[in-house]
Enzyme design. Structure first.
Site, PDB file in Angstrom:
ATOM      1  N   SER A  95      -1.907  -3.234  -0.068  1.00 29.69           N
ATOM      2  CA  SER A  95      -1.171  -2.735  -1.255  1.00 29.69           C
ATOM      3  C   SER A  95       0.065  -3.561  -1.202  1.00 29.69           C
ATOM      4  O   SER A  95       0.235  -4.766  -1.385  1.00 29.69           O
ATOM      5  CB  SER A  95      -0.813  -1.260  -1.078  1.00 29.69           C
ATOM      6  OG  SER A  95      -0.312  -0.912  -2.480  1.00 29.69           O
ATOM      7  N   ASP A 222     -10.611   3.228  -5.134  1.00 29.60           N
ATOM      8  CA  ASP A 222      -8.968   3.159  -5.100  1.00 29.60           C
ATOM      9  C   ASP A 222      -8.463   3.575  -6.422  1.00 29.60           C
ATOM     10  O   ASP A 222      -8.629   3.185  -7.740  1.00 29.60           O
ATOM     11  CB  ASP A 222      -8.514   1.497  -5.140  1.00 29.60           C
ATOM     12  CG  ASP A 222      -7.285   1.180  -4.790  1.00 29.60           C
ATOM     13  OD1 ASP A 222      -6.398   2.372  -5.081  1.00 29.60           O
ATOM     14  OD2 ASP A 222      -6.602   0.347  -4.363  1.00 29.60           O
ATOM     15  N   HIS A 251      -7.642   3.760  -1.299  1.00 28.91           N
ATOM     16  CA  HIS A 251      -6.615   2.660  -1.385  1.00 28.91           C
ATOM     17  C   HIS A 251      -6.266   2.241   0.122  1.00 28.91           C
ATOM     18  O   HIS A 251      -5.837   1.060   0.120  1.00 28.91           O
ATOM     19  CB  HIS A 251      -5.417   3.417  -2.190  1.00 28.91           C
ATOM     20  CG  HIS A 251      -4.338   2.267  -2.304  1.00 28.91           C
ATOM     21  ND1 HIS A 251      -4.477   1.252  -2.962  1.00 28.91           N
ATOM     22  CD2 HIS A 251      -2.893   2.471  -1.743  1.00 28.91           C
ATOM     23  CE1 HIS A 251      -3.295   0.336  -3.163  1.00 28.91           C
ATOM     24  NE2 HIS A 251      -2.533   1.206  -2.458  1.00 28.91           N
TER      25      HIS A 251
END
Length: 280
Positions: A95, A222, A251
């Site tokens: 991320s 996700d 995620h």
């Protein structure tokens, strides 16, 4: 005593963790988590010299100014690499950490880059993007009262709901790791400042110039950075990158399926270094 279980003395945060021996491997966490999120992966990679670092504004990391930019977060990672005597390393990030990993690749500090559900691919903002930012702001604003009351340990259903932003199936997360996820999210020091720093720097620039092997990893479940919406920004600019889509995963795969992530990281590092070894 039970009400303070998340923030007892033995859980005071550290800024980094280094384990193992071998090729240097830098692990970078997502927004509002910390280097602790990589523990289950690092423990499965003893054949590497693993360094996991908490970024500024996060649990265990240094402070971050109101005027900071994304580059300042990456500068801290570079400073940590310098402190440990690393010119380069294999870099893995998730991320926000995936974006940072790509930036380290662009700066010439990476031997290879694995970017898992990378942030920064916002070439045009949509209503969904605005809603996602709003949800982050709500989470950031609510962390202090939740931490003061320690309400999450007493409400497993609420904690499970929060974990669904991290994992498609929170039941797969080891309980100790789930507690770390909650603890680090609640303990993030300046998440709003981090969001502002990223907003000043979107979209991720110059990734097409990364000179080392890149592995782009997306998770089909996700809900934070859905690959259908955000993957093209990266795949269009890195046409030679290896692309993997993990099935049935959310995620943050490093806490949901750490064994799979460790295997994936190892395989890509081996593939990235094999041509060099063959030439030598």
């Amino acid at each position: 005593m039970a009400r303070r279980a998340l923030f007892t003395r033995r859980y005071r945060p550290s800024g980094s963790r280094r384990t193992g021996h071998g090729e240097p491997l830098l692990l970078i966490h997502p927004f509002m988590l910390s280097h602790h999120s990589w523990r289950p992966v690092a423990e499965r990679l003893p054949q590497y010299d693993v360094l996991a670092v908490s970024m500024p504004g996060h649990y265990g990391g240094p402070g971050v100014s109101l005027t900071a930019r994304f580059d300042d977060l990456v500068d801290h990672l570079e400073a940590e690499m310098d402190r440990h005597g690393w010119d380069t390393a294999h870099v893995v990030g998730n991320s926000l950490g995936g974006w940072a990993a790509l930036e380290l690749g662009r700066r010439g500090r990476a031997r290879s880059v694995t970017a898992i559900a990378p942030a920064g691919g916002y070439d045009s903002l949509t209503l969904r993007d605005a809603a996602m930012v709003a949800s982050f702001l709500v989470a950031a604003a609510g962390r202090r009262p939740a931490r003061l009351t320690n309400v999450l340990p007493l409400l497993p259903a609420v904690a499970s709901l929060g974990l669904r932003a991290v994992a498609h199936d929170p039941r797969q997360i080891v309980p100790a790791d789930a507690r770390h996820v909650i603890r680090t999210a609640l303990g993030a020091t300046h998440p709003v400042r981090v969001l502002l720093a990223c907003a000043r720097s979107i979209p991720a620039p110059g990734i097409e110039t990364i000179p080392v092997p890149v592995h782009l990893v997306f998770a089909d479940k996700d809900v934070v950075i859905p690959p259908r919406r955000y993957a093209p920004y990266f795949t269009d600019r890195l046409p030679h990158a290896k692309v993997t889509t993990l099935q049935g995963v959310g995620h943050c795969p490093q806490v949901e399926v750490p064994g799979l992530v460790a295997e994936m990281v190892h395989d890509f590092v081996v593939a990235s270094t094999a041509p060099v070894a063959a030439t030598a």
